[in-house]
Design a protein around this motif. Sequence first.
Motif, mmCIF file in Angstrom:
data_model
loop_
_atom_site.group_PDB
_atom_site.id
_atom_site.type_symbol
_atom_site.label_atom_id
_atom_site.label_comp_id
_atom_site.label_asym_id
_atom_site.label_seq_id
_atom_site.Cartn_x
_atom_site.Cartn_y
_atom_site.Cartn_z
ATOM 1 N N SER A 125 9.482 -9.315 27.840
ATOM 2 C CA SER A 125 10.100 -10.573 27.437
ATOM 3 C C SER A 125 11.409 -10.296 26.707
ATOM 4 C CB SER A 125 9.160 -11.344 26.511
ATOM 5 O OG SER A 125 9.144 -10.755 25.217
ATOM 6 N N GLY A 126 12.132 -11.366 26.425
ATOM 7 C CA GLY A 126 13.274 -11.252 25.536
ATOM 8 C C GLY A 126 12.794 -11.071 24.096
ATOM 9 N N THR A 127 13.707 -10.729 23.220
ATOM 10 C CA THR A 127 13.383 -10.533 21.801
ATOM 11 C C THR A 127 13.339 -11.882 21.091
ATOM 12 O OG1 THR A 127 14.485 -8.387 21.826
ATOM 13 C CG2 THR A 127 14.069 -9.374 19.682
ATOM 14 N N PHE A 128 12.350 -12.064 20.231
ATOM 15 C CA PHE A 128 12.274 -13.278 19.415
ATOM 16 C C PHE A 128 11.973 -12.894 17.971
ATOM 17 C CE2 PHE A 128 8.187 -12.413 21.316
ATOM 18 C CZ PHE A 128 7.244 -12.657 20.327
ATOM 19 N N THR A 129 12.343 -13.747 17.048
ATOM 20 C CA THR A 129 12.253 -13.434 15.620
ATOM 21 C C THR A 129 11.226 -14.327 14.937
ATOM 22 O OG1 THR A 129 14.576 -12.771 15.576
ATOM 23 C CG2 THR A 129 13.546 -13.240 13.465
ATOM 24 N N VAL A 130 10.309 -13.701 14.203
ATOM 25 C CA VAL A 130 9.335 -14.421 13.376
ATOM 26 C C VAL A 130 9.171 -13.644 12.069
ATOM 27 C CG1 VAL A 130 6.978 -15.284 13.148
ATOM 28 C CG2 VAL A 130 8.057 -15.242 15.397
ATOM 29 N N GLY A 131 9.253 -14.332 10.948
ATOM 30 C CA GLY A 131 9.037 -13.697 9.650
ATOM 31 C C GLY A 131 10.051 -12.617 9.329
ATOM 32 N N GLY A 132 11.301 -12.776 9.817
ATOM 33 C CA GLY A 132 12.334 -11.804 9.528
ATOM 34 C C GLY A 132 12.255 -10.541 10.358
ATOM 35 N N CYS A 133 11.334 -10.456 11.306
ATOM 36 C CA CYS A 133 11.188 -9.288 12.178
ATOM 37 C C CYS A 133 11.424 -9.696 13.624
ATOM 38 C CB CYS A 133 9.784 -8.677 12.034
ATOM 39 S SG CYS A 133 9.396 -8.080 10.377
ATOM 40 N N ASP A 134 11.866 -8.744 14.425
ATOM 41 C CA ASP A 134 12.109 -8.985 15.851
ATOM 42 C C ASP A 134 10.935 -8.444 16.668
ATOM 43 O OD1 ASP A 134 14.561 -10.146 15.292
ATOM 44 O OD2 ASP A 134 15.630 -8.241 15.433
ATOM 45 N N TRP A 135 10.525 -9.229 17.681
ATOM 46 C CA TRP A 135 9.336 -8.915 18.455
ATOM 47 C C TRP A 135 9.623 -9.045 19.949
ATOM 48 C CZ3 TRP A 135 5.069 -7.892 15.266
ATOM 49 C CH2 TRP A 135 5.203 -8.316 13.935
ATOM 50 N N PHE A 136 8.764 -8.461 20.774
ATOM 51 C CA PHE A 136 8.820 -8.707 22.214
ATOM 52 C C PHE A 136 7.434 -8.491 22.815
ATOM 53 C CE2 PHE A 136 9.801 -4.209 21.762
ATOM 54 C CZ PHE A 136 9.099 -3.597 22.790
ATOM 55 N N LEU A 137 7.223 -9.073 24.000
ATOM 56 C CA LEU A 137 5.955 -8.961 24.718
ATOM 57 C C LEU A 137 6.137 -8.086 25.956
ATOM 58 C CD1 LEU A 137 4.899 -12.721 24.923
ATOM 59 C CD2 LEU A 137 4.123 -11.067 23.248
ATOM 60 N N CYS A 138 5.070 -7.429 26.358
ATOM 61 C CA CYS A 138 5.016 -6.752 27.647
ATOM 62 C C CYS A 138 3.823 -7.298 28.426
ATOM 63 C CB CYS A 138 4.874 -5.239 27.475
ATOM 64 S SG CYS A 138 6.401 -4.418 26.930
ATOM 65 N N PHE A 139 4.051 -7.513 29.718
ATOM 66 C CA PHE A 139 3.006 -8.034 30.594
ATOM 67 C C PHE A 139 2.782 -7.029 31.723
ATOM 68 C CE2 PHE A 139 2.180 -10.601 34.529
ATOM 69 C CZ PHE A 139 0.856 -10.881 34.242
ATOM 70 N N TYR A 140 1.512 -6.661 31.950
ATOM 71 C CA TYR A 140 1.144 -5.642 32.925
ATOM 72 C C TYR A 140 0.341 -6.313 34.048
ATOM 73 C CZ TYR A 140 2.178 -2.738 28.845
ATOM 74 O OH TYR A 140 2.769 -2.161 27.753
#
Length: 368
Positions: A54-69
């Motif tokens: 996924s693209g990067t998204f921000t929650v709680g001041g941190c950057d996150w991303f998802l991976c799908f297999y």
Amino acid sequence: MDLWRRLTNKGSSVPRQSDTSSRCVTESVSGTHDFVVANYSRIRDLPEGDSVMSGTFTVGGCDWFLCFYPRGAFWSTAFHTEEYRGYVAASVHLLKKETPVMATARVTIGLMDRHGEMKNITTSDTYNFTPGVSLKFHDFTRKSKLASRRYLKDDCVTIRCVLTVLTPRTEATRAVPATAAPLPELNGHLERMLRDGKGTDVTIEIGGQAFRAHSCVLAARSPVFDAELFGPMKRKDTDERIRIEDMEPTVFESLLHFIYTDSLPGNGEGCSTAVTQHLLVAADRYGVEKLKHACDMKLRATLDVETVATTMVLAKQHHCPLLTDACITFMVSSRKVLADVAATEGFKHFTASIPLENQIEILGKVSH
């Protein structure tokens, strides 16, 4: 210590006043990210372990991303079995930055159906994230589900991730004022007021028994009693009477005791699963949220084969999502457990009360 006693913090003695105090406040920030996997038919046959990101998204001041297999991911040999070959997998990652970061978070992940509702929901335990260490969902959902029209729309699959970041913050230690004095034992005084019956102005009739109570206490603790006693439908009788149907007197007696004291008689010692189920229904009916929460917690801690099906029905009917998830996890933990549950009387109630579509979705999660 029993759950009821722990919930109400009711001890047997007053401790010596402390010299200092400090407090930890845990704040939470939640965010939702929808990851749309377009042209699903083109990536569904990727090699095992390959993913799309996924693209990067921000929650709680941190950057996150998802991976799908789309053909699953086997992060260890324990998951490299035929059982997991029928599943797609997903993982949640904390983005690596130049300055090392760590985050504590809880993740809820699921699929969006064609009606825009989140289904196939899984919620993780609280997890400590560091860059390079992901939260893995090995059996996110069966591959066959993604081929259905319910989740596949215009060759797109949408994965929703609800991420809650927890941030504990400890306040500075402070000295306790020397003049501080113990508070009066309010619960004990209210219990005595209920027992003595002085000043009661309302009678509750249930199952051939009558309970005297104080309307102001009932109204303060229950929005339902507040509406009955002081709302537009209030009767003008000097001696107010309320008749309650579909409840056992012993259950109401426990509810009334909790309304006055924030505890159950005998701190709930020996309170059976059946009684706890009835108390949850009563607490929800009269809006006594603290008692409902305590019943929810106790039922989650005492699930067994004989009662899990009836508990599941109650959880659905009275909007207890954590209890619902716990019941589903218990029921589908193995085929043997599910077979034992299906042989109980409670399972007949389950099949008669839960919509067939939901039954299929729940029972489809059974482990091998």
